[in-house]
Motif scaffolding. Structure first.
Motif, PDB file in Angstrom:
ATOM      1  N   LEU A  82       0.815  -1.215   0.000  1.00 28.11           N
ATOM      2  CA  LEU A  82       0.000   0.000   0.000  1.00 28.11           C
ATOM      3  C   LEU A  82       0.849   1.266   0.000  1.00 28.11           C
ATOM      4  O   LEU A  82       0.443   2.284  -0.554  1.00 28.11           O
ATOM      5  N   VAL A  83       2.029   1.219   0.591  1.00 33.17           N
ATOM      6  CA  VAL A  83       2.954   2.347   0.479  1.00 33.17           C
ATOM      7  C   VAL A  83       3.430   2.478  -0.963  1.00 33.17           C
ATOM      8  O   VAL A  83       3.440   3.578  -1.539  1.00 33.17           O
ATOM      9  N   SER A  84       3.806   1.360  -1.572  1.00 34.82           N
ATOM     10  CA  SER A  84       4.227   1.416  -2.973  1.00 34.82           C
ATOM     11  C   SER A  84       3.081   1.873  -3.871  1.00 34.82           C
ATOM     12  O   SER A  84       3.289   2.614  -4.845  1.00 34.82           O
ATOM     13  N   MET A  85       1.851   1.442  -3.554  1.00 38.57           N
ATOM     14  CA  MET A  85       0.688   1.884  -4.318  1.00 38.57           C
ATOM     15  C   MET A  85       0.532   3.396  -4.234  1.00 38.57           C
ATOM     16  O   MET A  85       0.322   4.071  -5.256  1.00 38.57           O
ATOM     17  N   GLU A  86       0.618   3.957  -3.033  1.00 40.54           N
ATOM     18  CA  GLU A  86       0.436   5.401  -2.889  1.00 40.54           C
ATOM     19  C   GLU A  86       1.516   6.166  -3.633  1.00 40.54           C
ATOM     20  O   GLU A  86       1.235   7.180  -4.283  1.00 40.54           O
ATOM     21  N   ARG A  87       2.748   5.694  -3.543  1.00 39.80           N
ATOM     22  CA  ARG A  87       3.825   6.373  -4.262  1.00 39.80           C
ATOM     23  C   ARG A  87       3.568   6.341  -5.766  1.00 39.80           C
ATOM     24  O   ARG A  87       3.813   7.330  -6.473  1.00 39.80           O
ATOM     25  N   ALA A  88       3.048   5.214  -6.268  1.00 38.95           N
ATOM     26  CA  ALA A  88       2.750   5.102  -7.695  1.00 38.95           C
ATOM     27  C   ALA A  88       1.595   6.015  -8.089  1.00 38.95           C
ATOM     28  O   ALA A  88       1.624   6.648  -9.152  1.00 38.95           O
ATOM     29  N   VAL A  89       0.561   6.087  -7.240  1.00 36.46           N
ATOM     30  CA  VAL A  89      -0.574   6.971  -7.521  1.00 36.46           C
ATOM     31  C   VAL A  89      -0.116   8.420  -7.562  1.00 36.46           C
ATOM     32  O   VAL A  89      -0.497   9.190  -8.460  1.00 36.46           O
ATOM     33  N   VAL A  90       0.717   8.819  -6.610  1.00 40.24           N
ATOM     34  CA  VAL A  90       1.208  10.195  -6.571  1.00 40.24           C
ATOM     35  C   VAL A  90       2.034  10.501  -7.820  1.00 40.24           C
ATOM     36  O   VAL A  90       1.857  11.551  -8.462  1.00 40.24           O
ATOM     37  N   ARG A  91       2.942   9.591  -8.177  1.00 43.08           N
ATOM     38  CA  ARG A  91       3.744   9.809  -9.396  1.00 43.08           C
ATOM     39  C   ARG A  91       2.855   9.900 -10.625  1.00 43.08           C
ATOM     40  O   ARG A  91       3.064  10.750 -11.506  1.00 43.08           O
ATOM     41  N   GLY A  92       1.846   9.036 -10.683  1.00 47.06           N
ATOM     42  CA  GLY A  92       0.957   9.030 -11.842  1.00 47.06           C
ATOM     43  C   GLY A  92       0.148  10.301 -11.961  1.00 47.06           C
ATOM     44  O   GLY A  92      -0.008  10.854 -13.059  1.00 47.06           O
ATOM     45  N   LEU A  93      -0.380  10.793 -10.841  1.00 41.02           N
ATOM     46  CA  LEU A  93      -1.151  12.029 -10.872  1.00 41.02           C
ATOM     47  C   LEU A  93      -0.261  13.220 -11.210  1.00 41.02           C
ATOM     48  O   LEU A  93      -0.670  14.125 -11.945  1.00 41.02           O
ATOM     49  N   ALA A  94       0.959  13.226 -10.670  1.00 42.63           N
ATOM     50  CA  ALA A  94       1.884  14.317 -10.985  1.00 42.63           C
ATOM     51  C   ALA A  94       2.158  14.366 -12.486  1.00 42.63           C
ATOM     52  O   ALA A  94       2.103  15.437 -13.111  1.00 42.63           O
ATOM     53  N   ALA A  95       2.435  13.212 -13.074  1.00 47.06           N
ATOM     54  CA  ALA A  95       2.689  13.178 -14.513  1.00 47.06           C
ATOM     55  C   ALA A  95       1.453  13.585 -15.306  1.00 47.06           C
ATOM     56  O   ALA A  95       1.544  14.296 -16.312  1.00 47.06           O
ATOM     57  N   ALA A  96       0.273  13.172 -14.835  1.00 42.36           N
ATOM     58  CA  ALA A  96      -0.964  13.444 -15.568  1.00 42.36           C
ATOM     59  C   ALA A  96      -1.299  14.928 -15.608  1.00 42.36           C
ATOM     60  O   ALA A  96      -1.939  15.388 -16.557  1.00 42.36           O
ATOM     61  N   VAL A  97      -0.883  15.689 -14.593  1.00 40.28           N
ATOM     62  CA  VAL A  97      -1.172  17.138 -14.592  1.00 40.28           C
ATOM     63  C   VAL A  97       0.018  17.948 -15.102  1.00 40.28           C
ATOM     64  O   VAL A  97       0.016  19.173 -15.015  1.00 40.28           O
ATOM     65  N   CYS A 138       3.401  17.538 -14.223  1.00 38.26           N
ATOM     66  CA  CYS A 138       4.497  17.748 -13.278  1.00 38.26           C
ATOM     67  C   CYS A 138       5.297  16.463 -13.094  1.00 38.26           C
ATOM     68  O   CYS A 138       5.424  15.957 -11.961  1.00 38.26           O
ATOM     69  N   PRO A 139       5.822  15.886 -14.176  1.00 38.87           N
ATOM     70  CA  PRO A 139       6.573  14.634 -14.036  1.00 38.87           C
ATOM     71  C   PRO A 139       7.793  14.835 -13.144  1.00 38.87           C
ATOM     72  O   PRO A 139       8.431  15.888 -13.167  1.00 38.87           O
ATOM     73  N   GLY A 140       8.085  13.825 -12.354  1.00 36.60           N
ATOM     74  CA  GLY A 140       9.225  13.911 -11.456  1.00 36.60           C
ATOM     75  C   GLY A 140       8.882  14.413 -10.078  1.00 36.60           C
ATOM     76  O   GLY A 140       9.662  14.247  -9.133  1.00 36.60           O
ATOM     77  N   PHE A 141       7.720  15.037  -9.910  1.00 38.83           N
ATOM     78  CA  PHE A 141       7.287  15.468  -8.589  1.00 38.83           C
ATOM     79  C   PHE A 141       6.915  14.230  -7.768  1.00 38.83           C
ATOM     80  O   PHE A 141       6.428  13.228  -8.300  1.00 38.83           O
ATOM     81  N   THR A 142       7.147  14.299  -6.473  1.00 35.62           N
ATOM     82  CA  THR A 142       6.711  13.259  -5.562  1.00 35.62           C
ATOM     83  C   THR A 142       5.795  13.896  -4.521  1.00 35.62           C
ATOM     84  O   THR A 142       5.441  15.069  -4.630  1.00 35.62           O
ATOM     85  N   GLY A 143       5.393  13.131  -3.503  1.00 37.15           N
ATOM     86  CA  GLY A 143       4.519  13.687  -2.486  1.00 37.15           C
ATOM     87  C   GLY A 143       3.735  12.615  -1.775  1.00 37.15           C
ATOM     88  O   GLY A 143       4.175  11.468  -1.678  1.00 37.15           O
TER      89      GLY A 143
END
Length: 473
Positions: free
Chosen positions: A113-128, A130-135
């Motif tokens: 679930l931690v890896s899932m959240e990191r992937a979701v955050v990366r995916g949303l950042a790229a989708a808007v 902002c590729p490379g952003f984390t959070g």
């Protein structure tokens, strides 16, 4: 015998009852009155008996009927506030998150679930864009804004410096209320929030921002950060992000973008958010324009080291023994929270089920519905449009036969009458001293026919007030 344990069969029976209630809610949603027929006294009376000493077993669920009956129905014509419509697959993800009951605070606590959240955050950042952003995922835009400004303070004016924290933060006069609250919580004080006037489209004026920073520097004050708005709560205005970023960088200021309402619209209309990727930090709300059930905010940032400078104050008892880059990862080193629910299950499951393309299309339909309502208002001589519609917030008022001095009072009563009718639900805003009706489209259920009903219901409510003698026409 464990008094709190349920057998699998008992759990399934209770879950089936709840699923039936949920199915009935979704089936009847469009036909329900949006504003429930209840009062404060009636809702308090439902819970007057307090918490029972002895368990009620299956009968505990019997009270859910009145609870649901007194709940606002977020159907296709709920256009108040900026609240997403609760996409049902996301709700199933929330259900599973509760059953799994993981503390998504560090990889060793909840690996997948931690890896899932990191992937979701990366995916949303790229989708808007902002590729490379984390959070991380947060409780909402308010907490994301607080964390973004905490990072700004620690980057530009660390709290461990001698003396009280200092620094001036700049934002437009349309800034969300969470920003002055964040300054108060950070000890900077609301007096150190410098509000910059907006242009005719309710966007921050860059030349006035430049002037304010220069004046503060000349007076010996310490400019710290600029908060640009990507979708103001009143009108949906998007500040000139590229220009604001240039000024922030020229003066060495942190740039935080409050995109809680609007930034996810970059999925569909990226051209309206030029400069978003120039932010140092960015808030978004997936429970707004990704239609997820609350709560599901997002904080994105460019530099994870800045987040760790702000939030990494961990005791030895949570220290990771692993040196692996993934297995040693901890969200609590980059956020306010230690205990964190599995928020990512909602958007992860929802986007996997529908695909990003479906969400882009739903956002485009919301934008089209907002433009459609604006056109209907312009075409109706009894109504007046009060602001441009850059995103999906439409601000208008009833004006027919009303002297200017009476319009605010009439429209205040009109909103109450409109919402009490139960067919359409709007909110309000104040623009240049004018009380306005405000429809905000972040609802995947809304159709063009629902938009037509907004105008019809506003005119019907106005007619009721007029005939009741509220105003003489």
């Amino acid at each position: 015998m464990n008094p709190l344990e349920l057998s699998p069969a008992d759990f399934r029976r209770l879950a089936d009852r709840l699923s039936t209630l949920a199915e009935q809610w979704l089936t009847e949603l469009d036909a329900r009155a949006i504003a429930p027929a209840t009062t404060g006294a009636a809702s308090e009376a439902l819970f007057a008996e307090g918490l029972p000493e002895e368990g009620l077993k299956d009968a505990a669920l019997d009270a859910l009927g009145p609870v649901i009956a007194g709940t606002r129905a977020g159907n296709a014509r709920f256009l108040g506030y900026v609240l997403g419509s609760g996409e049902p697959v996301g709700a199933l993800g929330d259900y599973l998150a509760g059953v799994l009951n993981q503390n998504v605070t560090a990889w060793r606590s909840a690996p997948t679930l931690v890896s899932m959240e990191r992937a979701v955050v990366r995916g949303l950042a790229a989708a808007v864009g902002c590729p490379g952003f984390t959070g991380s995922l947060t409780g909402g835009g308010s907490s994301a804004n607080l964390m973004g400004l905490t990072m700004a303070r620690e980057a530009k004016a660390p709290a461990n410096e001698e003396g009280s924290p200092t620094g001036v933060v700049y934002a437009s006069t349309e800034v969300h209320m969470s920003i002055p609250k964040a300054l108060a919580l950070l000890g900077l004080g609301r007096r150190n929030l410098r509000l910059i006037s907006t242009d005719e489209e309710w966007r921050m004026r860059p030349e006035l921002l430049e002037r304010a920073i220069t004046e503060d520097l000349s007076a010996g004050r310490r400019p710290l950060a600029v908060v640009a708005t990507a979708g103001s709560v009143n009108t949906g205005a998007v500040d000139p992000l590229k220009d604001v970023a240039a000024i922030a960088r020229r003066h060495g200021l942190w740039m935080h973008v409050d995109g809680a309402y609007g930034a996810l619209a970059a999925l569909a209309v990226p051209e309206r958010f030029e400069g978003l990727a120039l932010a140092d930090s960015l808030s978004m709300d997936a429970h707004k324009w990704l239609y997820q059930p609350v709560d599901c905010g997002v904080l994105l940032f460019r530099d994870a080291a800045a987040a760790r400078r702000a939030f990494s104050f961990s005791g030895d008892y949570v220290r990771s023994m692993s040196t692996d880059a993934v297995e040693s990862f901890a969200f609590f080193e980059e956020s306010l929270e230690l205990s964190r629910r599995a928020r990512a299950l909602k958007p992860w499951l929802s986007v996997r089920y529908h695909g990003l393309r479906a969400f882009r299309e739903a956002i485009r339909k919301d934008l089209e519905n907002a433009r459609r309502l604006a056109e209907l208002v312009r075409a109706e001589p009894r109504l007046e449009l009060l602001a441009p519609v850059p995103l999906s917030a439409v601000c208008f008022r009833y004006v027919a036969g009303l002297p200017e001095a009476e319009r605010n009072a009439f429209n205040t009563k009109l909103l109450a009458r409109l919402n009490a009718r139960g067919r359409v639900y709007l909110s309000n805003a104040t623009l240049s001293g004018n009380f306005v009706l405000r429809a905000c489209f972040v609802n995947h259920r809304t159709t063009p026919e629902d938009v037509q009903m907004v105008v019809a219901e506003v005119l019907a409510a106005a007619a009721e007030l007029t005939h009741a003698g509220t105003v003489s026409l």
